[in-house]
Design a protein around this motif. Structure first.
Motif, mmCIF file in Angstrom:
data_model
loop_
_atom_site.group_PDB
_atom_site.id
_atom_site.type_symbol
_atom_site.label_atom_id
_atom_site.label_comp_id
_atom_site.label_asym_id
_atom_site.label_seq_id
_atom_site.Cartn_x
_atom_site.Cartn_y
_atom_site.Cartn_z
ATOM 1 N N ALA A 56 0.956 -1.218 0.035
ATOM 2 C CA ALA A 56 0.132 0.271 0.056
ATOM 3 C C ALA A 56 0.873 1.356 0.072
ATOM 4 N N VAL A 57 0.275 2.387 -0.500
ATOM 5 C CA VAL A 57 1.038 3.589 -0.738
ATOM 6 C C VAL A 57 0.893 4.310 0.740
ATOM 7 N N LYS A 58 2.139 4.505 1.241
ATOM 8 C CA LYS A 58 2.064 5.398 2.570
ATOM 9 C C LYS A 58 1.775 6.795 2.046
ATOM 10 N N SER A 63 1.248 15.625 10.221
ATOM 11 C CA SER A 63 2.232 15.745 11.315
ATOM 12 C C SER A 63 3.458 15.360 10.937
ATOM 13 N N ASN A 64 3.516 14.698 9.729
ATOM 14 C CA ASN A 64 4.973 14.130 9.344
ATOM 15 C C ASN A 64 5.736 15.447 8.832
ATOM 16 N N LYS A 66 5.182 18.480 9.818
ATOM 17 C CA LYS A 66 5.380 19.212 11.055
ATOM 18 C C LYS A 66 6.737 18.866 11.885
ATOM 19 N N ASP A 67 6.844 17.313 11.985
ATOM 20 C CA ASP A 67 8.189 16.881 12.492
ATOM 21 C C ASP A 67 9.308 17.190 11.788
ATOM 22 N N LEU A 68 9.181 17.177 10.545
ATOM 23 C CA LEU A 68 10.205 17.519 9.748
ATOM 24 C C LEU A 68 10.653 18.908 9.833
ATOM 25 N N PHE A 69 9.723 19.842 9.893
ATOM 26 C CA PHE A 69 10.040 21.398 10.311
ATOM 27 C C PHE A 69 10.638 21.484 11.662
ATOM 28 N N LYS A 70 10.082 20.780 12.614
ATOM 29 C CA LYS A 70 10.671 20.614 13.903
ATOM 30 C C LYS A 70 11.937 20.294 13.988
ATOM 31 N N GLN A 71 12.468 19.284 13.227
ATOM 32 C CA GLN A 71 13.941 18.796 13.018
ATOM 33 C C GLN A 71 14.661 19.962 12.164
#
Length: 121
Positions: A56-58, A63-64, A66-71
């Motif tokens: 299946a396609v992820k 939120s992913n 947002k997490d990337l921007f936080k990192q």
């Protein structure tokens, strides 16, 4: 048939891929699969259970992102901006020296050409 038109079978396969995100994702991951998938599509058809057995396609969620921007923000905070500035100054100096070298080499080559043009003066 002009060179811009696709063969009808290829056009139908393209539509099939557009309608099946699992197939599209697998082809994007590995472009070498397109030939084997085309051949399977020709032999098995579009309704075969094989197409549903693909992973299946992820789906990316916000939120992913947002997490990337936080990192990214955390990495930016950890940077020593004075060191970055120092490296930029060093790079600027190196580029300046390289430009001087090129201009000197150009002047020397022009001088050599003039000497070759009038060897008897």
């Amino acid at each position: 048939m002009s060179t811009n038109e696709l063969h009808p079978n290829v056009q139908r396969f393209k539509e099939f891929v557009d309608d099946h995100p699992r197939v599209k994702e697998q082809i994007r991951k590995n472009h070498k699969l397109i030939q084997s998938y085309y051949e399977k599509w020709m032999i098995l058809g579009a309704e075969d259970p094989f197409w549903e057995s693909l992973p299946a396609v992820k789906k990316s969620t916000s939120s992913n992102k947002k997490d990337l921007f936080k990192q990214l923000g955390a990495l930016m905070e950890e940077l020593d901006w004075e060191e970055v500035s120092r490296h930029m100054d060093e790079l600027n100096g190196a580029l300046g020296q390289f430009q001087q070298f090129l201009s000197k080499a150009k002047k020397d080559s022009n001088k050599d050409r003039r000497e070759l043009e009038y060897p008897y003066y």
